[in-house]
Design a protein around this motif. Structure first.
Motif, PDB file in Angstrom:
ATOM      1  N   ILE A  24       0.835  -1.199   0.000  1.00  0.00           N
ATOM      2  CA  ILE A  24       0.000   0.000   0.000  1.00  0.00           C
ATOM      3  C   ILE A  24       0.875   1.256   0.000  1.00  0.00           C
ATOM      4  N   MET A  25       1.918   1.268   0.832  1.00  0.00           N
ATOM      5  CA  MET A  25       2.835   2.412   0.892  1.00  0.00           C
ATOM      6  C   MET A  25       4.265   1.893   1.034  1.00  0.00           C
ATOM      7  N   PRO A  26       4.993   1.740  -0.082  1.00  0.00           N
ATOM      8  CA  PRO A  26       6.353   1.202  -0.041  1.00  0.00           C
ATOM      9  C   PRO A  26       7.303   2.044   0.813  1.00  0.00           C
ATOM     10  N   LYS A  27       8.345   1.378   1.286  1.00  0.00           N
ATOM     11  CA  LYS A  27       9.262   1.962   2.275  1.00  0.00           C
ATOM     12  C   LYS A  27       9.926   3.250   1.812  1.00  0.00           C
ATOM     13  N   ARG A  31      10.273   8.423   4.159  1.00  0.00           N
ATOM     14  CA  ARG A  31      11.435   9.197   4.585  1.00  0.00           C
ATOM     15  C   ARG A  31      11.081  10.558   5.164  1.00  0.00           C
ATOM     16  N   GLY A  32       9.930  11.069   4.843  1.00  0.00           N
ATOM     17  CA  GLY A  32       9.553  12.399   5.315  1.00  0.00           C
ATOM     18  C   GLY A  32       9.182  12.396   6.784  1.00  0.00           C
ATOM     19  N   ILE A  33       9.164  13.589   7.379  1.00  0.00           N
ATOM     20  CA  ILE A  33       8.813  13.713   8.794  1.00  0.00           C
ATOM     21  C   ILE A  33       7.370  14.178   8.977  1.00  0.00           C
ATOM     22  N   ASP A  34       6.640  14.319   7.876  1.00  0.00           N
ATOM     23  CA  ASP A  34       5.231  14.691   7.977  1.00  0.00           C
ATOM     24  C   ASP A  34       4.422  13.826   7.026  1.00  0.00           C
ATOM     25  N   LYS A  35       3.156  14.176   6.829  1.00  0.00           N
ATOM     26  CA  LYS A  35       2.246  13.365   6.028  1.00  0.00           C
ATOM     27  C   LYS A  35       2.225  13.761   4.553  1.00  0.00           C
ATOM     28  N   ASN A  36       2.962  14.774   4.173  1.00  0.00           N
ATOM     29  CA  ASN A  36       2.851  15.301   2.819  1.00  0.00           C
ATOM     30  C   ASN A  36       3.436  14.357   1.772  1.00  0.00           C
TER      31      ASN A  36
END
Length: 211
Positions: A24-27, A31-36
């Motif tokens: 659903i959401m590959p690794k 890497r980001g620190i937020d949801k964007n």
């Protein structure tokens, strides 16, 4: 979170069993620190080949399903590792509900805690909804969170009932996340604390001043 009482929209069928959160959401999108920016990573390896070319056979790449808001999925959707990014990516892509025979337990809690509605129905009903979704013109569904029913455009007079914990239903109807739900019990929490310290005053602030 916004209150969720009725979800109406077009559906798409994901005929994949045990679709895990890594798919659903590959690794590489964690890497980001937020949801964007998570929309771009949603189902990435299913949507694109190794060269980054869109796979035309994947349902969400097809123009007819560009604006779906409900996914009809296979057994054990959202199994695997715990990552809320999978939930956030679905929401950023406009998905408001997922219907399946069963869900990964951690994913279920993450989804319902973030306002993504998960509906569990018997396999026969899910297969019927998948068939409707594949026909395009009959793939509209309406999910009533208050009545706990799902109606399909192919049989609008037949409402499929589903179950939900009262806690999750309240969170959706009132637009509460887990912290918001806890805050509604502030008076009870304060009363419990007052009784606790009254009965055991020697425990209060016992560490104050300790070095």
């Amino acid at each position: 979170m916004k209150p969720v009482r009725l979800i109406e929209g077009r559906s798409a069928a994901l005929r994949i069993e045990n679709l895990d959160t890594d798919q659903i959401m590959p690794k590489q999108f964690l890497r980001g620190i937020d949801k964007n920016g998570l929309r771009e990573g949603l189902f990435y390896d299913l949507r694109f080949d190794a060269q980054g070319v869109a796979r035309p056979e994947f349902v969400l790449n097809q123009p007819a399903y560009a604006d779906v808001s409900v996914l009809i999925a296979g057994n054990n959707f959202g199994c695997g590792s715990s990552r809320e990014h999978a939930v956030w990516g679905l929401q950023q892509a406009g998905i408001r509900a997922v219907v399946a025979p069963s869900f990964g337990e951690i994913f279920y809690s993450n989804a319902m805690g973030n306002g993504l509605l998960l509906v569990t129905l018997p396999e026969a009903d899910v297969r019927g909804l998948m068939d409707d979704a594949d026909q395009g013109g009959r793939n509209a569904v309406a999910i009533d969170v208050e009545a706990l029913t799902l109606s399909a455009a192919s049989s609008p007079d037949h409402a499929m009932r589903f179950e939900m914990l009262p806690r999750h239903q309240r969170m959706l109807l009132e637009g509460l996340d887990a912290i918001g739900l806890s805050m509604t019990y502030q008076d009870q929490i304060a009363a419990f604390a007052a009784r606790h310290w009254a009965a055991q005053p020697w425990l209060k602030d016992v560490a104050v001043g300790a070095s």
